[in-house]
Design an enzyme around this catalytic site. Structure first.
Site, PDB file in Angstrom:
ATOM      1  N   ASP A  47       0.812  -1.220   0.000  1.00  0.00           N
ATOM      2  CA  ASP A  47       0.000   0.000   0.000  1.00  0.00           C
ATOM      3  C   ASP A  47       0.846   1.271   0.000  1.00  0.00           C
ATOM      4  O   ASP A  47       0.402   2.311  -0.505  1.00  0.00           O
ATOM      5  CB  ASP A  47      -0.985   0.006   1.171  1.00  0.00           C
ATOM      6  CG  ASP A  47      -0.321  -0.147   2.528  1.00  0.00           C
ATOM      7  OD1 ASP A  47       0.855  -0.539   2.574  1.00  0.00           O
ATOM      8  OD2 ASP A  47      -0.996   0.119   3.541  1.00  0.00           O
ATOM      9  N   GLU A  70       9.475 -10.502  -2.093  1.00  0.00           N
ATOM     10  CA  GLU A  70      10.500  -9.460  -2.175  1.00  0.00           C
ATOM     11  C   GLU A  70      11.909 -10.023  -2.278  1.00  0.00           C
ATOM     12  O   GLU A  70      12.771  -9.433  -2.934  1.00  0.00           O
ATOM     13  CB  GLU A  70      10.396  -8.537  -0.957  1.00  0.00           C
ATOM     14  CG  GLU A  70       9.165  -7.652  -0.936  1.00  0.00           C
ATOM     15  CD  GLU A  70       7.958  -8.303  -0.266  1.00  0.00           C
ATOM     16  OE1 GLU A  70       6.928  -7.624  -0.111  1.00  0.00           O
ATOM     17  OE2 GLU A  70       8.075  -9.497   0.105  1.00  0.00           O
ATOM     18  N   HIS A 133       1.118   0.598  10.539  1.00  0.00           N
ATOM     19  CA  HIS A 133       1.406  -0.781  10.133  1.00  0.00           C
ATOM     20  C   HIS A 133       2.727  -0.842   9.350  1.00  0.00           C
ATOM     21  O   HIS A 133       3.127   0.113   8.711  1.00  0.00           O
ATOM     22  CB  HIS A 133       0.261  -1.362   9.294  1.00  0.00           C
ATOM     23  CG  HIS A 133       0.038  -0.681   7.979  1.00  0.00           C
ATOM     24  ND1 HIS A 133      -0.585   0.536   7.850  1.00  0.00           N
ATOM     25  CD2 HIS A 133       0.345  -1.063   6.720  1.00  0.00           C
ATOM     26  CE1 HIS A 133      -0.653   0.876   6.579  1.00  0.00           C
ATOM     27  NE2 HIS A 133      -0.084  -0.090   5.869  1.00  0.00           N
ATOM     28  N   HIS A 134       3.380  -1.956   9.431  1.00  0.00           N
ATOM     29  CA  HIS A 134       4.707  -2.235   8.846  1.00  0.00           C
ATOM     30  C   HIS A 134       5.833  -1.506   9.582  1.00  0.00           C
ATOM     31  O   HIS A 134       6.982  -1.563   9.147  1.00  0.00           O
ATOM     32  CB  HIS A 134       4.778  -1.891   7.358  1.00  0.00           C
ATOM     33  CG  HIS A 134       3.837  -2.660   6.492  1.00  0.00           C
ATOM     34  ND1 HIS A 134       3.275  -3.852   6.867  1.00  0.00           N
ATOM     35  CD2 HIS A 134       3.360  -2.402   5.234  1.00  0.00           C
ATOM     36  CE1 HIS A 134       2.482  -4.291   5.901  1.00  0.00           C
ATOM     37  NE2 HIS A 134       2.514  -3.429   4.910  1.00  0.00           N
ATOM     38  N   GLY A 428      26.909 -16.425  -1.659  1.00  0.00           N
ATOM     39  CA  GLY A 428      26.517 -17.831  -1.583  1.00  0.00           C
ATOM     40  C   GLY A 428      25.165 -18.064  -0.950  1.00  0.00           C
ATOM     41  O   GLY A 428      25.000 -19.000  -0.171  1.00  0.00           O
ATOM     42  N   ASP A 455      18.261 -29.399  -5.858  1.00  0.00           N
ATOM     43  CA  ASP A 455      16.881 -29.534  -5.386  1.00  0.00           C
ATOM     44  C   ASP A 455      16.634 -28.753  -4.104  1.00  0.00           C
ATOM     45  O   ASP A 455      15.588 -28.113  -3.936  1.00  0.00           O
ATOM     46  CB  ASP A 455      16.497 -31.010  -5.210  1.00  0.00           C
ATOM     47  CG  ASP A 455      17.496 -31.806  -4.379  1.00  0.00           C
ATOM     48  OD1 ASP A 455      18.557 -31.264  -4.017  1.00  0.00           O
ATOM     49  OD2 ASP A 455      17.215 -32.986  -4.097  1.00  0.00           O
ATOM     50  N   ASN A 482      19.648 -34.673  -5.899  1.00  0.00           N
ATOM     51  CA  ASN A 482      20.506 -35.612  -5.172  1.00  0.00           C
ATOM     52  C   ASN A 482      20.077 -35.709  -3.710  1.00  0.00           C
ATOM     53  O   ASN A 482      20.888 -35.970  -2.818  1.00  0.00           O
ATOM     54  CB  ASN A 482      21.991 -35.249  -5.304  1.00  0.00           C
ATOM     55  CG  ASN A 482      22.255 -33.776  -5.070  1.00  0.00           C
ATOM     56  OD1 ASN A 482      21.396 -33.034  -4.594  1.00  0.00           O
ATOM     57  ND2 ASN A 482      23.452 -33.333  -5.423  1.00  0.00           N
ATOM     58  N   GLY A 484      18.735 -33.695  -1.209  1.00  0.00           N
ATOM     59  CA  GLY A 484      19.080 -32.900  -0.043  1.00  0.00           C
ATOM     60  C   GLY A 484      20.229 -31.947  -0.255  1.00  0.00           C
ATOM     61  O   GLY A 484      20.632 -31.661  -1.384  1.00  0.00           O
ATOM     62  N   GLU A 488      26.469 -29.464   1.975  1.00  0.00           N
ATOM     63  CA  GLU A 488      26.557 -29.546   3.430  1.00  0.00           C
ATOM     64  C   GLU A 488      26.923 -30.955   3.893  1.00  0.00           C
ATOM     65  O   GLU A 488      27.693 -31.132   4.839  1.00  0.00           O
ATOM     66  CB  GLU A 488      25.227 -29.113   4.057  1.00  0.00           C
ATOM     67  CG  GLU A 488      25.100 -27.621   4.293  1.00  0.00           C
ATOM     68  CD  GLU A 488      24.759 -26.856   3.031  1.00  0.00           C
ATOM     69  OE1 GLU A 488      24.552 -27.504   1.993  1.00  0.00           O
ATOM     70  OE2 GLU A 488      24.695 -25.614   3.086  1.00  0.00           O
TER      71      GLU A 488
END
Length: 574
Positions: A47, A70, A133-134, A428, A455, A482, A484, A488
């Protein structure tokens, strides 16, 4: 001065019975962005920015491209800005701008010029200090402006009396520094009457001292002597628009050259003088020796980060190095400033031209016995996937590779001339490349975009796939399934539950997100991948999604070399 066909706001003069068009601060901002080459603006309505969005829609040279959220809008603006040299994103106050803050911080880290325009409450409403608001409800409406100072190069809380001057200041800083800027545009300031620009934005007058240039040239010529020059280049050459000067330097003699992964596709990788990618101790031995043992090495626009330098394992001798930066250069540790990058590169080219010596050709790579060609029934591997994707690329493609197996799987492949490669190895941020691919595709509609993403990363920003269809774009999207967060797992927690994700039906995703005309394939074997990429090449007018199913723990060898020193203690982090 009022631009014909530009206004959407009218002031009624009842006495004269006339409706006079009014040119506003919002119009001024849009005209300045158009002057800088922005023809699309990304964002999400709220708004506090709706009236300004009406002006965007009415502008003859700028289109509105709405996004799913956003964060995605900020990523899309980043991808657009990397190719166009300037971009803009519009969010609403507080909730919207904070959602985009991650993307803006990434643009700051990676030197991408993005103008973040935030629609804010009117100055009158702010003056009441009520809990709007916001906001945080404390009557302070500059909390988020203060946050922006940490991740943008210039900021302004626009006021009616100084809005145009402040817009010009921020835009000039963004253009000069190649980093994001922030404009808080309150609703009443956006509609405030003003005059259209009377002259183009002032350009930076140049920051090269003739004395610094002369002394640099003298010192560089003495160091180079009759030695063959070797060049290591990185992304700042691209960001500072000095690619032409670098190419001119490379054409003056036989100049072996390499890039960091951050600067991949900066130079023609099909050239016989291109050595490959330098990644410190993780480099191919031929590349490592050529860079680290060069008699004279020029580092142009180089920024060593952990993930592109083999965790700072580069071995560069300053005594034999000429380092070319944005505003200063060094020769064997001696600093020359102010000296702009383009001027320094031109000086080096003149040195090589004047000396008139022809350097020996770059030795060809040692011949290796080629790996056996995959059979159609062979299960997919990382090497098969990236070799076949690289073979499918054609000049003009814009390739975006997510920071993970996609980025490192492609990093050591030689791209065809004319292919642009985009990654985000410093910031990254997982999921970046999918919305960034939308921005890149909008920036250059005549170039087909190829998105390579895992994925896990795709699940964060997948909503933007629908906007490819709405914009009439036809990318090729390769989703690496693959199971997951594989990068990591390679660092820490191979079987840990926090590296697991929900298994999606990837070939059903485009239809679910509103893409009506597309092709979708699931490839578990080399033959299925080959068929999918062959179909993608034959249907350039359709979005093509390829789900490439790979082993859970397999990673590209370059990524394995990089994470090996950190996998034991997990010090490398997403």
């Amino acid at each position: 001065m009022i631009s014909a066909g530009r206004t959407v706001v009218f002031v009624t003069d009842r006495a004269a019975g006339l409706n006079e068009p009014v040119y506003t601060v919002g119009d001024y901002l849009l005209d300045r962005l158009a002057e800088l080459g922005v023809s699309e603006i990304f964002g999400v309505p709220g708004d506090y920015n709706l009236e300004f969005l009406d002006h965007i829609v009415a502008h003859p040279a700028i289109r509105w491209v709405g996004n799913a959220n956003e964060l995605n809008a900020g990523y899309a603006a980043d991808g657009y800005g990397r190719l166009r040299g300037m971009s803009a994103v519009v969010t609403t106050f507080g909730v919207g701008e904070l959602s985009a803050a991650n993307a803006i911080a990434g643009s700051y880290a990676e030197h991408v010029p993005v103008v973040h325009i935030v629609g804010g409450p009117s100055k009158d409403a702010q003056g009441t200090r009520r809990a709007l608001h916001h906001s945080l409800g404390d009557g302070d409406f500059e909390h988020f402006l203060r946050i922006s100072r940490e991740i943008t190069c210039a900021q302004a809380n626009l006021m009616p009396a100084t809005a145009c001057r402040e817009i010009d200041r921020v835009l000039c800083e963004v253009r000069e520094q190649k980093r994001p800027g922030y404009l808080l545009l309150s609703t009443d300031v956006a509609r405030f009457p003003t005059e259209a620009p009377g002259a183009p934005l002032p350009r930076y007058g140049g920051g090269t001292s003739p004395r610094a240039l002369s002394l640099f040239t003298e010192a560089a010529a003495a160091l180079i002597g009759e030695h063959q020059l070797t060049v290591l280049a990185d992304l700042l050459v691209h960001r500072l628009r000095a690619v032409g000067e670098l190419e001119a330097l490379l054409s003056t003699d036989v100049v072996p050259h390499a890039t960091l992964m951050w600067g991949k596709s900066l130079l023609d990788e099909s050239s016989p003088n291109f050595l490959g990618i330098y990644a410190g101790a993780a480099s191919a031995e031929r590349v490592r020796k050529a860079i680290e043992q060069a008699p004279v090495l020029v580092t142009a626009g180089v920024v060593f980060t952990d993930m592109v330098s083999g965790f700072f394992s580069q071995r560069i001798d300053p005594a034999r190095t000429i380092d070319i930066g944005q505003y200063q250069s060094t020769v064997a540790g001696r600093v020359f400033a102010p000296l702009e990058m383009s001027a320094a590169l031109r000086a080096l080219a003149e040195i090589l031209t004047r000396r008139g010596i022809s350097s020996p050709p770059v030795p060809a790579p040692d011949d290796h016995r080629p790996a056996p060609a995959p059979r159609r029934e062979d299960p997919l591997t990382q090497r098969m996937l990236w070799d076949r994707v690289n073979d499918a690329l054609t000049p003009g493609n814009v390739v975006l590779a997510e920071q993970g197996t996609s980025f490192y799987g492609m990093a050591d492949h030689r791209l065809p001339h004319g292919v642009t490669f985009i990654g985000q190895p410093l910031w990254g941020s997982i999921g970046y490349t999918l919305p960034a691919a939308l921005g890149a595709a909008v920036a250059h509609r005549d170039r087909r975009t190829v998105l390579l993403i895992g994925d896990g990363a795709a699940q964060l920003t997948v909503q933007e796939i629908g906007n490819f269809s709405r914009e009439g774009l036809a990318p090729v999207i390769v989703v690496v399934n693959n199971d997951g967060y594989t990068i990591e797992r390679a660092i820490h927690g191979e079987t840990a539950p926090y590296n697991d994700i929900v298994d999606w039906s990837w070939t059903a995703i485009p239809s679910a997100l509103g893409v009506t005309d597309h092709l979708a394939f699931r490839a578990q074997t080399y033959g299925e991948l080959d068929d999918a990429l062959t179909a993608a090449a034959a249907h350039r007018d359709r979005l093509v999604l390829v789900e490439a199913v790979l082993p859970r723990l397999e990673i590209p060898h370059l990524l394995g070399d990089l994470v090996a020193p950190t996998s034991a203690d997990g010090t490398a982090r997403r």
